[in-house]
Design an enzyme around this catalytic site. Structure first.
Site, PDB file in Angstrom:
ATOM      1  N   ASP A  25       0.824  -1.208   0.000  1.00  0.00           N
ATOM      2  CA  ASP A  25       0.000   0.000   0.000  1.00  0.00           C
ATOM      3  C   ASP A  25       0.860   1.261   0.000  1.00  0.00           C
ATOM      4  O   ASP A  25       1.984   1.258   0.502  1.00  0.00           O
ATOM      5  CB  ASP A  25      -0.929  -0.033   1.233  1.00  0.00           C
ATOM      6  CG  ASP A  25      -2.096   0.928   1.099  1.00  0.00           C
ATOM      7  OD1 ASP A  25      -2.376   1.403  -0.026  1.00  0.00           O
ATOM      8  OD2 ASP A  25      -2.744   1.221   2.128  1.00  0.00           O
ATOM      9  N   HIS A  42       2.496   3.547  -8.979  1.00  0.00           N
ATOM     10  CA  HIS A  42       2.222   2.131  -9.292  1.00  0.00           C
ATOM     11  C   HIS A  42       3.385   1.520 -10.078  1.00  0.00           C
ATOM     12  O   HIS A  42       3.766   0.377  -9.850  1.00  0.00           O
ATOM     13  CB  HIS A  42       0.917   1.989 -10.067  1.00  0.00           C
ATOM     14  CG  HIS A  42      -0.301   2.393  -9.271  1.00  0.00           C
ATOM     15  ND1 HIS A  42      -0.494   1.994  -7.964  1.00  0.00           N
ATOM     16  CD2 HIS A  42      -1.372   3.162  -9.590  1.00  0.00           C
ATOM     17  CE1 HIS A  42      -1.638   2.502  -7.526  1.00  0.00           C
ATOM     18  NE2 HIS A  42      -2.192   3.228  -8.479  1.00  0.00           N
ATOM     19  N   GLU A  72     -12.458  -4.469  -4.026  1.00  0.00           N
ATOM     20  CA  GLU A  72     -12.953  -3.102  -3.798  1.00  0.00           C
ATOM     21  C   GLU A  72     -12.249  -2.079  -4.694  1.00  0.00           C
ATOM     22  O   GLU A  72     -12.726  -0.954  -4.853  1.00  0.00           O
ATOM     23  CB  GLU A  72     -12.750  -2.700  -2.329  1.00  0.00           C
ATOM     24  CG  GLU A  72     -13.702  -3.374  -1.349  1.00  0.00           C
ATOM     25  CD  GLU A  72     -13.420  -4.860  -1.159  1.00  0.00           C
ATOM     26  OE1 GLU A  72     -12.240  -5.244  -1.134  1.00  0.00           O
ATOM     27  OE2 GLU A  72     -14.392  -5.643  -1.057  1.00  0.00           O
ATOM     28  N   ARG A  76     -12.179   2.569  -7.970  1.00  0.00           N
ATOM     29  CA  ARG A  76     -11.295   3.677  -8.373  1.00  0.00           C
ATOM     30  C   ARG A  76     -11.650   4.164  -9.778  1.00  0.00           C
ATOM     31  O   ARG A  76     -12.287   3.441 -10.550  1.00  0.00           O
ATOM     32  CB  ARG A  76      -9.847   3.203  -8.326  1.00  0.00           C
ATOM     33  CG  ARG A  76      -9.456   2.829  -6.911  1.00  0.00           C
ATOM     34  CD  ARG A  76      -7.982   2.551  -6.792  1.00  0.00           C
ATOM     35  NE  ARG A  76      -7.677   2.209  -5.405  1.00  0.00           N
ATOM     36  CZ  ARG A  76      -6.473   2.197  -4.899  1.00  0.00           C
ATOM     37  NH1 ARG A  76      -5.426   2.485  -5.649  1.00  0.00           N
ATOM     38  NH2 ARG A  76      -6.290   1.893  -3.621  1.00  0.00           N
ATOM     39  N   LEU A 136      10.323 -21.152  -4.670  1.00  0.00           N
ATOM     40  CA  LEU A 136       9.515 -20.141  -3.973  1.00  0.00           C
ATOM     41  C   LEU A 136       8.106 -20.172  -4.559  1.00  0.00           C
ATOM     42  O   LEU A 136       7.936 -20.256  -5.773  1.00  0.00           O
ATOM     43  CB  LEU A 136      10.134 -18.743  -4.203  1.00  0.00           C
ATOM     44  CG  LEU A 136       9.290 -17.532  -3.793  1.00  0.00           C
ATOM     45  CD1 LEU A 136       9.190 -17.426  -2.270  1.00  0.00           C
ATOM     46  CD2 LEU A 136       9.891 -16.242  -4.352  1.00  0.00           C
TER      47      LEU A 136
END
Ligand code: IPE
Ligand code: IPE
Ligand code: MG
Length: 242
Positions: A25, A42, A72, A76, A136
């Site tokens: 975030d 971003h 959610e 945007r 991984l």
């Protein structure tokens, strides 16, 4: 795993979490502070994804799950949603080869049908190509919501119980979560100073240790990651016991 790197960052192998989940975030605020558009944040955020995935490999973390787009986040503006979707697309197009070469298994969790067919295709190809890898486990949460996941699992479970495909058993319920097959989440990191879960891994994080940092995601580098992992090493986990 790279033992020298662990020593360099002051980490100990046996004190590392097995499954780290990160709420990445603060991209927008990071950009705003620099008087830049949110999309710039971003883009920088994707660079940190690359770095933290590599660092997870050399630290010897077994699984990392990254929250990239929530159920959610469709709220945007559509330009921003577009930027995020195209960055995800570019990431998959440019990164899968390196991930595969490094033995990383890629998975996506979230509501796939809500994504564009071309993105769904890229995701599926990445998952198929890397399925046998074991170094991984990289899981990216896209169009993911913990409540959506629980609804989806509950419906699938109920259907399979009613039609006799499975027993009424909580293990069977867990198999229908998007995260089936992944180890329990033991460390949940959130950057940017917000201290909430925002609908991430509601079931899986039941006993996760939580780590909140004020650092915005585009500044969360290997150094910051190591700092978080060092903090995990001194946590005392009791799981309700003594
Ligand atoms: C995280 O950064 C990325 C996504 C949620 C996709 P934000 O875009 O939420 O950045 P802030 O929280 O507005 O700073
Ligand atoms: C959580 O961040 C979702 C992702 C990081 C993908 P948000 O920025 O969407 O969360 P809120 O709105 O602050 O709770
Ligand atoms: Mg945010």
């Amino acid at each position: 795993m790279d033992k020298e790197k662990l020593i360099q960052y002051g980490l100990e192998e046996q004190l590392l979490p097995k499954h780290v989940a990160i709420i990445m975030d603060g991209n927008g605020r990071w950009a705003k502070k620099r008087l830049m558009p949110r999309s710039y944040g971003h883009k920088k955020g994707v660079e940190r994804v690359r770095e933290i995935v590599r660092a997870s490999s050399f630290f010897g973390i077994q699984a990392i799950t990254l929250y990239a787009f929530s159920t959610e986040n469709w709220k945007r503006p559509k330009e921003e949603v577009g930027v995020l979707m195209s960055l995800l697309t570019q990431y998959l197009q440019s990164e899968v080869k390196e991930l595969h070469d490094n033995g990383v298994r890629f998975r996506m969790i979230g509501h796939r049908e809500g994504l564009s067919p071309s993105l769904q295709e890229l995701i599926k190809n990445a998952e198929d190509k890397t399925r046998e890898n074991t170094t991984l486990n990289l899981t990216v949460a896209i169009n993911y919501g913990g409540r959506d996941e629980l609804d989806h699992a509950a419906i699938a479970f109920a259907k399979d119980v009613v039609t006799g495909q499975c027993m009424l058993d909580s293990k069977e319920f867990q198999k229908r979560l998007y995260t089936a097959g992944l180890p329990e989440v033991d460390y949940l990191i959130r950057t940017s100073g917000e201290q909430r879960i925002s609908n991430f891994l509601l079931y899986q994080a039941a006993y996760a240790e939580l780590y909140f940092t004020d650092i915005y995601w585009p500044d969360f580098d290997t150094e910051q990651y190591a700092k978080a992992l060092k903090e995990f090493a001194v946590r005392n986990r009791r799981y309700g016991g003594l």
